[in-house]
Design an enzyme around this catalytic site. Structure first.
Site, PDB file in Angstrom:
ATOM      1  CB  SER A  15     -57.084  50.838 -51.042  1.00  0.00           C
ATOM      2  OG  SER A  15     -55.281  50.604 -51.790  1.00  0.00           O
ATOM      3  CG  ASP A  36     -51.298  54.896 -48.800  1.00  0.00           C
ATOM      4  OD1 ASP A  36     -52.398  53.974 -48.828  1.00  0.00           O
ATOM      5  OD2 ASP A  36     -52.118  55.443 -50.147  1.00  0.00           O
ATOM      6  CB  CYS A  90     -50.702  45.882 -47.166  1.00  0.00           C
ATOM      7  SG  CYS A  90     -50.538  45.259 -46.082  1.00  0.00           S
ATOM      8  CB  SER A 153     -47.862  37.807 -54.581  1.00  0.00           C
ATOM      9  OG  SER A 153     -48.129  36.930 -55.360  1.00  0.00           O
ATOM     10  CE1 TYR A 166     -46.740  42.401 -56.433  1.00  0.00           C
ATOM     11  CE2 TYR A 166     -47.619  39.977 -57.735  1.00  0.00           C
ATOM     12  CZ  TYR A 166     -47.933  41.609 -56.630  1.00  0.00           C
ATOM     13  OH  TYR A 166     -48.393  41.094 -55.640  1.00  0.00           O
ATOM     14  CE  LYS A 170     -45.981  41.812 -54.059  1.00  0.00           C
ATOM     15  NZ  LYS A 170     -46.101  42.346 -52.488  1.00  0.00           N
TER      16      LYS A 170
END
Length: 261
Positions: A15, A36, A90, A153, A166, A170
């Site tokens: 995705s 995944d 990812c 990110s 997060y 990141k």
């Protein structure tokens, strides 16, 4: 590096940014190993080959899952005599929560750990388990044996309210990029980190309309969210350009996130 007739490993490859990367790498002649949480609907086991791609059911926060999948990729590489050209990590998890809620409750440590385990520890685990094999592969004429691409990110630099977990994960991925490149340089393996801003993926699609509208106002040019295929194009550039190494590339159209939406 040319990926034709080589293997590219993509975590979170079913995705969003990962799926776009898989599509583009396939068009360049690469064989893809997808890690995944889910498998294609037609799959009936934890590892399956469909149309020249290998799918592995992997929770990257579980080292035994990662080990089994890496073992499968290595076996596939030896069977097909195709080296592993790139690993694109990812897989990630947002897990929004403030360090102190409006009602005065502290951030649950379990929430913090889940974000870090998937986004950071899982990424490092995939890398550490696969680079020993990559390091033994025959090198290209320029001495290259592959490239490791991590995904940070904009939150690593412009973290908003509720992104302590997060941003921590990141930010760590961004920070480890240079030492990772230095550790791997003697084997001809590069390490590059891409830090995307707002992209049209499942994470963004799940936002309330009001939040999306507010976020859109922070955009510069182009005044839109990024397209997953634009992320994939950056992956292609990193793979092909041997001078891209040890650096973090912001892919955000000059946008800077506000403290709150």
């Amino acid at each position: 590096m040319n990926v034709q007739d080589k293997i590219v490993v993509v975590t979170g490859g079913l995705s969003g940014l990962g799926a776009a990367t898989v599509k583009l790498m396939r068009s360049l002649g690469a064989s893809i190993a997808v890690f995944d949480l889910q498998l294609p609907k037609s799959a009936s086991s934890s590892a399956v080959e469909l149309q020249g791609q290998k799918y592995f059911k992997v929770d990257v926060s579980k080292t035994e899952d990662v080990a089994a999948a890496v073992e499968g990729v290595v076996a596939w590489s030896k069977e097909t005599k195709k080296p592993i050209a790139a690993v694109v990590c990812c897989a990630g998890f947002l897990g929004p929560a403030k360090i102190l809620s409006k009602s005065g409750k502290p951030l649950l440590l379990e929430t913090f750990k889940k974000v870090v385990d998937i986004s950071l520890t899982g990424t490092v685990d995939v890398i550490r388990q696969i680079v020993p094999y990559m390091s033994t592969q025959p090198a290209d004429p320029d001495g290259s044996r592959g490239v490791v691409i991590t995904v940070s990110s904009a939150a690593a630099f412009d973290g908003q309210e509720g992104q302590v977990s997060y941003s921590a994960a990141k930010g760590a991925l961004a920070s480890l990029t240079l030492p990772l490149a230095r550790d791997l340089s003697r084997w001809g393996i590069r390490a590059v980190c891409i830090a995307p801003g707002m992209f049209d993926t499942g994470m963004v699609e799940g936002m309330p309309d009001k939040a999306r509208e507010s976020l859109n106002k922070t955009l510069e040019f182009p005044a839109r969210a990024g397209r997953p295929e634009e992320f994939a194009q950056m992956v292609k550039s990193v793979v092909e350009n041997g001078m891209l190494n040890g650096t973090v590339i912001r892919l955000d159209g000059a946008a800077r996130m506000p403290s709150r939406l």
